[in-house]
Scaffold this active site. Sequence first.
Site, PDB file in Angstrom:
ATOM      1  N   LYS A  54      57.202  34.785  27.591  1.00 41.75           N
ATOM      2  CA  LYS A  54      55.920  34.071  27.253  1.00 41.75           C
ATOM      3  C   LYS A  54      56.079  33.128  26.060  1.00 41.75           C
ATOM      4  O   LYS A  54      55.645  32.125  25.782  1.00 41.75           O
ATOM      5  CB  LYS A  54      54.665  34.598  27.149  1.00 41.75           C
ATOM      6  CG  LYS A  54      53.899  35.496  28.440  1.00 41.75           C
ATOM      7  CD  LYS A  54      52.958  34.305  29.178  1.00 41.75           C
ATOM      8  CE  LYS A  54      52.414  35.272  30.162  1.00 41.75           C
ATOM      9  NZ  LYS A  54      51.401  34.098  30.961  1.00 41.75           N
ATOM     10  N   SER A  79      45.618  38.159  28.222  1.00 43.28           N
ATOM     11  CA  SER A  79      45.505  39.442  28.322  1.00 43.28           C
ATOM     12  C   SER A  79      46.598  40.148  27.592  1.00 43.28           C
ATOM     13  O   SER A  79      46.878  41.303  27.518  1.00 43.28           O
ATOM     14  CB  SER A  79      45.806  39.930  29.825  1.00 43.28           C
ATOM     15  OG  SER A  79      47.103  39.611  30.455  1.00 43.28           O
ATOM     16  N   GLU A 205      52.864  39.887  43.408  1.00 43.27           N
ATOM     17  CA  GLU A 205      51.730  40.124  43.019  1.00 43.27           C
ATOM     18  C   GLU A 205      51.347  41.619  42.921  1.00 43.27           C
ATOM     19  O   GLU A 205      51.860  42.082  43.904  1.00 43.27           O
ATOM     20  CB  GLU A 205      50.450  39.481  43.475  1.00 43.27           C
ATOM     21  CG  GLU A 205      50.446  37.780  43.300  1.00 43.27           C
ATOM     22  CD  GLU A 205      49.311  37.386  44.102  1.00 43.27           C
ATOM     23  OE1 GLU A 205      48.655  36.684  43.426  1.00 43.27           O
ATOM     24  OE2 GLU A 205      49.378  37.444  45.240  1.00 43.27           O
ATOM     25  N   GLY A 209      45.628  42.674  43.557  1.00 42.26           N
ATOM     26  CA  GLY A 209      45.181  41.271  43.140  1.00 42.26           C
ATOM     27  C   GLY A 209      46.042  40.095  44.128  1.00 42.26           C
ATOM     28  O   GLY A 209      46.921  39.634  43.005  1.00 42.26           O
ATOM     29  N   ASP A 211      45.463  37.467  45.094  1.00 44.36           N
ATOM     30  CA  ASP A 211      44.965  36.033  45.230  1.00 44.36           C
ATOM     31  C   ASP A 211      45.989  34.702  45.464  1.00 44.36           C
ATOM     32  O   ASP A 211      45.622  33.814  46.210  1.00 44.36           O
ATOM     33  CB  ASP A 211      44.132  35.733  43.960  1.00 44.36           C
ATOM     34  CG  ASP A 211      45.112  35.591  42.818  1.00 44.36           C
ATOM     35  OD1 ASP A 211      45.265  36.634  42.330  1.00 44.36           O
ATOM     36  OD2 ASP A 211      45.242  34.488  42.346  1.00 44.36           O
ATOM     37  N   SER A 305      59.978  40.383  33.236  1.00 41.66           N
ATOM     38  CA  SER A 305      59.381  39.640  32.606  1.00 41.66           C
ATOM     39  C   SER A 305      58.917  39.933  31.025  1.00 41.66           C
ATOM     40  O   SER A 305      58.913  39.036  30.433  1.00 41.66           O
ATOM     41  CB  SER A 305      58.107  39.507  33.396  1.00 41.66           C
ATOM     42  OG  SER A 305      57.312  40.298  33.435  1.00 41.66           O
TER      43      SER A 305
END
Lengths: 319, 319
Positions: A54, A79, A205, A209, A211, A305
């Site tokens: 990030k 988060s 994912e 979840g 999506d 990650s």
Amino acid sequence: MASIPTYEDVAAAAGRLLGHAHRTPVLRSSTADSRLGAQLHFKCENFQRMGAFKFRGAYNALSRFSAGQRRGGVLAFSSGNHAQAIALSARLLQMPAAILMPLDAPASKVEATIGYGAEVIQYDRYTQDREALAERLASERGMTLIPPYDHPDVIAGQGTAAKELFEEVGELDALFVCLGGGGLLGGSALAARALSPRCKVYGVEPEAGNDGQQSLRLGRIVDIATPRTIADGAQTQHLGKFTFEIIRRDVDDILTASDEQLVEAMRFFAERMKMIVEPTGCLSFAAACHAGLQLRGKRVGILVSGGNVDLKRFAALAG
Amino acid sequence: MASIPTYEDVAAAAGRLLGHAHRTPVLRSSTADSRLGAQLHFKCENFQRMGAFKFRGAYNALSRFSAGQRRGGVLAFSSGNHAQAIALSARLLQMPAAILMPLDAPASKVEATIGYGAEVIQYDRYTQDREALAERLASERGMTLIPPYDHPDVIAGQGTAAKELFEEVGELDALFVCLGGGGLLGGSALAARALSPRCKVYGVEPEAGNDGQQSLRLGRIVDIATPRTIADGAQTQHLGKFTFEIIRRDVDDILTASDEQLVEAMRFFAERMKMIVEPTGCLSFAAACHAGLQLRGKRVGILVSGGNVDLKRFAALAG
């Protein structure tokens, strides 16, 4: 009006990050190779500054602020890892930062964010709409909102990790990337299409979840309730408009991994590769092991990650 | 008659290890840098094959066996990492291996050694003389004994880690290396003298077993009882004749670290650098933090020797 980022934006981001982000190592594991009959290349963003990829997107976005934006500072909601990334980048670029964080974010992430000098404002992720709250606060305070994934500069910055991977190991047959809101996956797909055009790109994912998987199959952004999973970095409710456009165009498929498979991967990383990977960071390897793809004889990239997990929680999960 | 290895032997070992050992990454930590006011370069041998630098020396030694020696195979005694290193190297070079291991060696190390296909013979390190036992067994079985540190090919192999470090980051002002029997320290000192002649080289022992420090000060090899420390890779009773000669000539000083300081370093590695380091591997950084040397403004190398610690034990110590 901002537009979908391209590989040129990823390359420009790499230039801005030079000397600021770590060029993280690519590790190998004979045990993993023989388990899958493949050649695995682990790009270790858990060794990135503040412990996750990030930092790349946040620093890239903030380094493009105008003088006026720098004076007002940055506001973000996250988060966890995006919070630390914005806080650290703001400190390095000498601007104020305020971060909206969920009440149940890991203590280590809240503490690290405060430690980087940012103001932390907490909210309840199960009842409050963080995006609306963030927009209101940003406008009240004259700060620029940098969302955690759906921003061209953020996506371009995240793509620099996969860019480094391809530059170091050459073309790959498959690349596995965790998927929350799609910043890392979108940026990685841009890098893959430019540097290794035949590489299959898979997003992964949490099973609880999916999506993104639903969105890809239905051809529209699907919204879900906040999923309950140990992968706290992938508890997003929907893809972004930029990330969805890149994913539908450049990503081959979206897979899922169960919490149990994440724990198994976490233990593997600790025991065999001597590294600490947070649950979200285990998604990519877990899917490579369990999603039933035929990887035998293939050259495979695994994007790891991040590594930001409370040590006590890590010990409870993997110990 | 074997003689003291030189830097040329280290360079030759690097050639033999090419494509067999990992070239391990050198990691940085802004937090560590600002804590010490120095520029720290962590050479991470916990990411080496089988989890420790020991693979380098073992593979180098075994790759020099004659055809007859290969048929007879290799015998070794070890508190752990040398065992796995010999077992893995023997498997790669297709020769039989038998390993003498102490009864209280970490379970993960015993299992890994058996997993690499070696025969494990256990003994009591507090009552039995492992060197005499090993010599008897080797002669009975026609195997070649490769001791864990006091062997020119082992020392030369271990020196390749520091060689890679200097090649990657250039000259350093100080290098910290853990000290058990002196294989890694001796090899590192050979590399430092050749590649960074003004670099201060420090060995670091557990406080509970400072035989190396005493030996350097008295000018002769001092023998001690097996020390009780969490640094199970440095529970040696004395330096070797080769390692002592190199250390007295090429090492600047020998420092110590307490078990408490090792735990603190272990926690730092886990929380801030996201990596698992075994207690012995924490010696170098613990001394850089606590031994009272003036490192402000200096370029410092920290050799992180290995990461082989039971996850449960790791969790209990660092969690």
